[in-house]
Design an enzyme around this catalytic site. Structure first.
Site, PDB file in Angstrom:
ATOM      1  N   GLU B  60      86.256  15.282  61.247  1.00  0.00           N
ATOM      2  CA  GLU B  60      86.062  16.388  62.186  1.00  0.00           C
ATOM      3  C   GLU B  60      86.480  15.943  63.562  1.00  0.00           C
ATOM      4  O   GLU B  60      86.029  14.915  64.061  1.00  0.00           O
ATOM      5  CB  GLU B  60      84.586  16.767  62.237  1.00  0.00           C
ATOM      6  CG  GLU B  60      84.149  17.598  61.072  1.00  0.00           C
ATOM      7  CD  GLU B  60      82.643  17.726  61.096  1.00  0.00           C
ATOM      8  OE1 GLU B  60      82.102  18.083  62.156  1.00  0.00           O
ATOM      9  OE2 GLU B  60      82.031  17.433  60.068  1.00  0.00           O
ATOM     10  N   ASP B  71      74.930  20.353  70.745  1.00  0.00           N
ATOM     11  CA  ASP B  71      75.138  18.907  70.762  1.00  0.00           C
ATOM     12  C   ASP B  71      74.156  18.161  71.643  1.00  0.00           C
ATOM     13  O   ASP B  71      73.775  18.623  72.716  1.00  0.00           O
ATOM     14  CB  ASP B  71      76.569  18.595  71.207  1.00  0.00           C
ATOM     15  CG  ASP B  71      77.559  18.876  70.094  1.00  0.00           C
ATOM     16  OD1 ASP B  71      77.393  18.286  69.012  1.00  0.00           O
ATOM     17  OD2 ASP B  71      78.463  19.705  70.290  1.00  0.00           O
TER      18      ASP B  71
END
Lengths: 408, 277
Positions: B60, B71
């Site tokens: 990824e 995140d």
């Protein structure tokens, strides 16, 4: 002006959002899957609450005895004379408990949190008014309260930081990014991702993923409803023009929403024009932005061609935000509300003028709406009525204004 | 000509082949995450080559975004460093094509929907396909909002990897699993990305349940930071995704030259841990 009966309007602008949280093409829910269940839960809890007479009467009781509602409509006599045109009235949200309209929403959402069995509350704040209002509601109900606030805003709105702490809240300064409201929202969202099962996030404006824009608008709509009632009893008619400042847009949404189905009332939202119209110098997405996604909904936003959020600036911490509520974008594109912007300098001038002409210290956010109102009133006739949403009081800004003028 | 034939395969097909190869060799997939453009584009391509050589199944590529709400601190800082160094979408797609010219390992772009929407769904997918991406992971796009991107990805044969989390109710998890292409991303914890010392309770049972509900491989991510944790998860899942731990390992590397080797060694450990599961 005759009062138009809402039911006769074919396409009701107020009939939004739909079940997916859409205001026309705007709104929606763009969030990590982790939050989907909590947003569904919130939506259900809210739908149940608003038809529960016990919930409604508890909130109304609090609005009366705790907040001090209804807030009055004040004729700004000297300001009207100075402008030499329309009669200027202030809808006095600044007289609400904690000094701004924000408390209307935090009380409503705190009651929802209790209904959902959540005892930990998080919030973001820019100017600190929403933080104070959240801390206040949490103190009232005995809920744990954590407020995320950009480190830059902690500095420029320190009186509110002290108040939050006095109310028992924990204030967490956010050092990432631009260290302002946008970063505080990011941090609050991250906290919520990890604590969603026990925590409710009381978002402070009509922004974020569905159902927040609807819930916050509804709780704030008491402002517009009271204004309508008051105008009808004082003047026997609705005002000609209603103006409010727009950052995320909660005071404006609450003021405008009850008016949108009355097409003869002109509605004007005033954004932060900052230092100039150059990117990074203002915080006016409805004036200079493009449709994009920020903090969970589709709305006008200030971003670059890739979709990275642009830097913004406003002298007022509460307007210093690159996005805006999706319903404002809907009203903008439908032409129902006019949006414009006012510079830092004009807002500061209006702050002085209103303080000295009316003995009312307006918040710097509100001063943007006042600057536009005085200008517009001078071009209107004395028969016309212009109402400004006096969204908050300016005590919190006194020290920062002195600093800006080198008078510390 | 085999590389040229490979280029004509769809992204979904390339992922299928990569997972099939894992299965044939009796090991679980390892999918590292790295940020595109941290510290710079050339180093990113070098890191990708190194982790491919170390045996990663796919990778990824995090597309830096200014407001990544899913995140944690490690990836957020990495995104900020990349953006400050001038990273943008054009350069990100450039990294993908440079890598694709020399390597087969499928790359997925982990991109915020804010970026995709701004570019335009059709255009973003077109650029992804042209550069040689195998698919997308869009962490802030829930099922309800995903029809347009889903349609476009299917048209182009690119994977749209969807995420299920501990807060996803079973009915919804089934629907997400049904609509996920490439693989299904099982998020181990309720929270943001980042390393955690222990795997959450109930994770193994949840994976086993999902395994019955899904036709595509199941990869588990968020919070997996060591070879030991990877081994535990790999015993029941089809593979693991390791993000923050890889990014932190690169952050700790002495200089830009040593970063690709550091990445390679760490990924090799993970690959070893997932062998013979």
């Amino acid at each position: 002006m005759p009062r138009v009966h809402a039911e006769v309007v074919d396409h009701k602008l107020s009939a939004v959002p739909d079940s997916l949280g859409r205001f026309g093409r705007f709104g929606g829910r763009y969030v990590p899957e982790t939050l989907s269940a909590a947003l569904n839960q919130l939506e259900c809890a809210y739908d149940e609450a608003i038809v529960d007479p016990a919930f409604v009467s508890e909130l109304e009781g609090l609005f009366g005895a705790f907040v001090g509602r209804p807030t009055p409509l004040l004729f700004a006599k000297r300001l009207t004379e100075k402008a030499g045109g329309a009669q200027i009235y202030f809808k006095r949200e600044d007289l609400s408990h904690t000094g701004a309209h924000k408390i209307n929403n935090t009380l409503g959402q705190a009651l929802l949190a209790i209904r959902m069995g959540k005892k930990r509350i998080i919030a973001e704040t820019g100017a600190g008014q929403h933080g104070v209002a959240t801390a206040t509601a949490c103190a009232r109900f005995g809920l744990e309260c954590i407020v995320y606030m950009g480190a830059e805003d902690v500095r420029r709105q320190s009186p509110n930081v002290r108040t939050m702490k006095l109310m028992g809240a924990e204030v967490r300064p956010v050092e990432s990014g631009s260290r302002t409201l946008r970063d505080a929202i990011n941090e609050a969202m991250r906290d919520w991702m990890a604590t969603v099962e026990t925590t409710h996030y009381i978002i402070g404006s009509v922004v974020g993923p569905h159902p927040f824009p609807r819930i916050v608008r509804d709780f704030q709509s008491v402002i517009g409803r009271e204004t309508i009632d008051c105008c009808e009893s004082l003047f026997g008619r609705l005002p000609d023009t209603v103006v409010a400042c727009v950052g995320g847009g909660s005071n404006a949404a609450g003021m405008f929403y009850p008016f949108v189905d009355y097409p003869d009332v002109r509605l004007v939202g005033v954004e932060a024009g900052g230092r100039s119209s150059d990117e990074g110098d203002h915080a006016a997405p409805l004036t200079y932005g493009t449709p994009g996604i920020l903090h969970g909904s589709l709305s006008y936003v200030l971003q670059d061609l890739d979709g990275q959020t642009a830097d913004v600036h406003s002298v007022s911490a509460g307007l210093d935000y690159p996005g805006v509520g999706p319903e404002h974008s809907y009203w903008r594109d439908s032409g129902r509300v006019d949006y414009t912007s006012v510079t830092d300098a004009a807002a500061l001038d209006a702050f002085d003028m209103v303080a000295q002409q009316e003995g009312v210290l307006p918040a710097l956010e509100t001063s943007h709406a006042l600057a536009w109102a005085v200008e517009a009133a001078s071009e209107m006739s004395p028969e016309e009525i212009l109402v400004v949403c006096m969204s908050g009081r300016g005590d919190k800004d006194a020290a920062e204004i002195a600093r800006l003028r080198g008078q510390e | 000509m085999s590389s040229k034939d490979g280029k004509q395969q769809t992204g979904i097909k390339r992922l299928e082949n990569a997972f099939a190869l894992c299965k044939a060799e009796g090991r679980r997939a390892v999918s590292p995450f790295i940020t595109a453009g941290d510290p710079d584009c050339d180093t990113t391509v070098a890191i990708l080559k190194s982790i491919s050589a170390a045996g990663a199944t796919c990778c990824e590529l995090g597309v830096p975004y200014s407001d990544p709400i899913a995140d944690g601190a490690v990836i957020q800082s990495s995104y900020t460093r990349a953006l400050n160094a001038g990273m943008n979408l054009e350069k990100m797609f450039g990294i993908v094509s440079s890598f694709r010219e020399v390597c087969e390992m499928p790359l997925l772009a982990m991109a915020s929907y804010s970026l995709i929407f701004r570019t335009g769904i059709e255009e973003f997918v077109r650029r992804g396909e042209a550069s040689g991406l195998a698919g997308f992971v869009v962490p802030d796009l829930p099922l309800e909002e995903s029809d347009d991107l889903d349609r476009q990805c299917r048209k182009s044969g690119l994977a749209l990897v969807r995420l299920v989390t501990p807060t996803t109710p079973p009915e919804r998890a089934r629907e997400i699993a049904r609509r996920s292409t490439g693989f299904l991303y099982c998020v181990s914890v309720a929270g943001v990305t980042g390393e955690r010392t222990a795997l959450p309770d109930g994770l193994i049972d949840r994976i086993k349940w999902l395994r019955k509900e899904s036709d595509v491989p199941i990869l588990v991510g968020f919070g997996i930071s060591s070879a030991g944790q990877a081994r535990e998860v790999a015993a029941v899942a089809d593979g693991v995704i390791v993000g923050s731990a890889v990014v932190r390992c690169l952050e700790e590397a002495r200089d830009n030259e040593s970063i690709p080797n550091a990445a390679g060694s760490f990924v090799q450990e993970l690959v070893k841990a997932c062998e013979a599961c």
